[in-house]
Motif scaffolding. Structure first.
Motif, PDB file in Angstrom:
ATOM      1  N   GLU A 131       0.880  -1.181   0.000  1.00 14.19           N
ATOM      2  CA  GLU A 131       0.000   0.000   0.000  1.00 14.19           C
ATOM      3  C   GLU A 131       0.908   1.218   0.000  1.00 14.19           C
ATOM      4  OE1 GLU A 131      -3.370   0.411   0.429  1.00 14.19           O
ATOM      5  OE2 GLU A 131      -3.945  -1.692   0.647  1.00 14.19           O
ATOM      6  N   THR A 132       0.895   2.002  -1.056  1.00 16.01           N
ATOM      7  CA  THR A 132       1.576   3.297  -0.989  1.00 16.01           C
ATOM      8  C   THR A 132       0.646   4.229  -0.190  1.00 16.01           C
ATOM      9  OG1 THR A 132       0.585   4.439  -2.895  1.00 16.01           O
ATOM     10  CG2 THR A 132       2.378   2.871  -3.356  1.00 16.01           C
ATOM     11  N   PRO A 133       1.053   5.447   0.134  1.00 17.01           N
ATOM     12  CA  PRO A 133       0.126   6.353   0.825  1.00 17.01           C
ATOM     13  C   PRO A 133      -1.137   6.632  -0.005  1.00 17.01           C
ATOM     14  CG  PRO A 133       2.372   7.134   1.047  1.00 17.01           C
ATOM     15  CD  PRO A 133       2.424   5.980   0.084  1.00 17.01           C
ATOM     16  N   LEU A 134      -1.079   6.287  -1.316  1.00 19.75           N
ATOM     17  CA  LEU A 134      -2.216   6.623  -2.183  1.00 19.75           C
ATOM     18  C   LEU A 134      -3.037   5.424  -2.636  1.00 19.75           C
ATOM     19  CD1 LEU A 134      -0.343   9.281  -4.296  1.00 19.75           C
ATOM     20  CD2 LEU A 134      -1.938   9.656  -2.433  1.00 19.75           C
ATOM     21  N   GLN A 135      -2.381   4.322  -2.893  1.00 17.19           N
ATOM     22  CA  GLN A 135      -3.145   3.157  -3.370  1.00 17.19           C
ATOM     23  C   GLN A 135      -2.314   1.882  -3.279  1.00 17.19           C
ATOM     24  OE1 GLN A 135      -3.636   4.357  -7.665  1.00 17.19           O
ATOM     25  NE2 GLN A 135      -2.699   2.364  -7.980  1.00 17.19           N
ATOM     26  N   GLN A 136      -2.990   0.763  -3.556  1.00 14.98           N
ATOM     27  CA  GLN A 136      -2.301  -0.518  -3.586  1.00 14.98           C
ATOM     28  C   GLN A 136      -1.565  -0.664  -4.914  1.00 14.98           C
ATOM     29  OE1 GLN A 136      -4.573  -4.282  -3.731  1.00 14.98           O
ATOM     30  NE2 GLN A 136      -4.266  -4.237  -1.505  1.00 14.98           N
ATOM     31  N   THR A 137      -0.372  -1.302  -4.866  1.00 15.25           N
ATOM     32  CA  THR A 137       0.341  -1.568  -6.131  1.00 15.25           C
ATOM     33  C   THR A 137       1.210  -2.810  -5.981  1.00 15.25           C
ATOM     34  OG1 THR A 137       1.726  -0.563  -7.856  1.00 15.25           O
ATOM     35  CG2 THR A 137       2.367  -0.107  -5.607  1.00 15.25           C
TER      36      THR A 137
END
Ligand code: PRP
Ligand code: URA
Length: 210
Positions: free
Chosen positions: A57-63
């Motif tokens: 999980e980045t601070p913005l979304q899953q990748t």
């Protein structure tokens, strides 16, 4: 020349190696340069390490991100001089495990004599990079790899600072499956088994023992 030979041709490495060859270069500089070259070489020797995708999980979304696959890599130093390469490699791969193989060349026969062997557990699940600055007659590298092969690691590579045609031929006759990584291939050996033009005795220059 063998297909399983990777000559790492890079201006930074060639520049540093040129300074190491100079007999006026101090012990301190020799060690430091070996460390620096080993860092640069480590980058190349690890280029084909297998990776797996993992989710973060980045601070913005899953990748999906790549992570090195499998058990930790092992760097095996062929004593004594291999230790001079180890530090630089561990800068690049700090989590690598480390093994040691103690070998010296009998000055009369030039045959390798083993005096120490210690490697991490579970070698069968690991990739190994064996390191020694000099591939001269090839006797030490052949013996070290023979010993390592008994533990059936996933893959073995051999990394050095200087090789010569005689050493490469002997090594690949014994271990055609093991890739050699070197920044340079010199002209030949002299009658005492030293690489020409070379840089002299790597262990002595590194530790100031002569
Ligand atoms: C040097 C070098 C290699 C070996 C290469 O070690 O570090 O291990 O010679 O020669 P080869 O290809 O003909 O076997 P040395 O035996 O001088 O021992 P040291 O590292 O303890 O100085
Ligand atoms: N070992 C060294 O340290 N240097 C050589 O040139 C050959 C073997």
């Amino acid at each position: 020349m063998s297909e399983n030979l990777f000559v790492v041709d890079h201006p930074l490495i060639s520049h540093k190696l040129g300074i190491m060859r100079d007999k006026e270069t101090s012990t301190r500089s020799f060690r430091q340069l070996l460390r620096e070259i080993s860092m640069l070489m480590a980058y190349e020797v690890t280029r084909d390490l297998p990776v797996v995708q993992q989710t973060v999980e980045t601070p913005l979304q899953q990748t999906q991100v790549p992570r090195l696959e499998g058990k930790k890599l092992v760097f095996v130093s062929i004593l004594r001089a291999g230790t001079g390469m180890l530090d630089g490699m561990l800068e690049i791969v700090p989590s690598a495990r480390v093994g040691h193989i103690g070998l010296y060349r009998d000055p009369k026969t030039l045959e390798p004599v083993e005096y120490y062997f210690k490697v991490p557990p579970e070698m069968g699940d690991r990739e190994v990079v064996a390191v020694d600055p000099m591939l001269a007659t090839g006797g030490s590298a052949v013996a070290a790899v023979e010993r390592l092969k008994k533990l059936r690691p996933r893959k073995i590579k051999f990394m050095c600072l200087l090789a010569c045609p005689e050493g490469i031929k002997t090594f690949h006759e014994a271990h055609p499956d093991v890739a050699i990584y070197t920044p340079a291939v010199d002209d030949c050996l002299n009658d005492k088994g030293y690489i020409l033009p070379g840089l002299g005795d790597a262990g002595d220059r590194m530790y100031g023992t002569r």
